[in-house]
Design a protein around this motif. Structure first.
Motif, mmCIF file in Angstrom:
data_model
loop_
_atom_site.group_PDB
_atom_site.id
_atom_site.type_symbol
_atom_site.label_atom_id
_atom_site.label_comp_id
_atom_site.label_asym_id
_atom_site.label_seq_id
_atom_site.Cartn_x
_atom_site.Cartn_y
_atom_site.Cartn_z
ATOM 1 N N CYS A 4 -7.037 8.060 0.786
ATOM 2 C CA CYS A 4 -7.147 7.102 -0.311
ATOM 3 C C CYS A 4 -6.532 7.687 -1.580
ATOM 4 N N HIS A 30 -1.808 1.796 5.014
ATOM 5 C CA HIS A 30 -3.108 2.210 4.488
ATOM 6 C C HIS A 30 -3.819 1.049 3.802
ATOM 7 N N CYS A 34 -7.529 -0.478 4.435
ATOM 8 C CA CYS A 34 -8.517 0.034 3.486
ATOM 9 C C CYS A 34 -8.756 -0.964 2.367
ATOM 10 N N SER A 36 -10.736 -0.820 -0.296
ATOM 11 C CA SER A 36 -10.818 -0.364 -1.688
ATOM 12 C C SER A 36 -9.436 -0.097 -2.269
ATOM 13 N N CYS A 37 -8.509 0.392 -1.439
ATOM 14 C CA CYS A 37 -7.157 0.591 -1.943
ATOM 15 C C CYS A 37 -6.439 -0.738 -2.126
HETATM 16 ZN ZN LIG Z 1 -7.814 3.776 0.881
#
Ligand SMILES: [Zn+2]
Length: 63
Positions: A4, A30, A34, A36-37
């Motif tokens: 992250c 990613h 993911c 949150s990213c």
């Molecule tokens: Zn991430």
């Protein structure tokens, strides 16, 4: 897979420079995985839009 930390680093770097294909695809992968990213990426986009708008306003003022 990127961490992250690396992903957010790339997300902010891409505001200033063109990422190479390898970075771009790793980042896209990613962000896809993911949440949150993904959210961070959205915020960066909004932030850069706002920054551009502010710059425009500044340019008008200085003209
Ligand atoms: Zn991430």
């Amino acid at each position: 897979m990127l961490t992250c930390r690396q992903a957010t680093q790339l997300l902010s770097e891409q505001q200033d420079r063109q990422l190479v294909f390898k970075e771009q695809s790793a980042l896209q992968f990613h962000v896809m995985m993911c949440r949150s990213c993904r959210r961070f990426g959205k915020q960066m986009k909004i932030l850069s839009l706002l920054t551009k708008e502010f710059k425009k306003v500044d340019e008008v003022k200085n003209d």
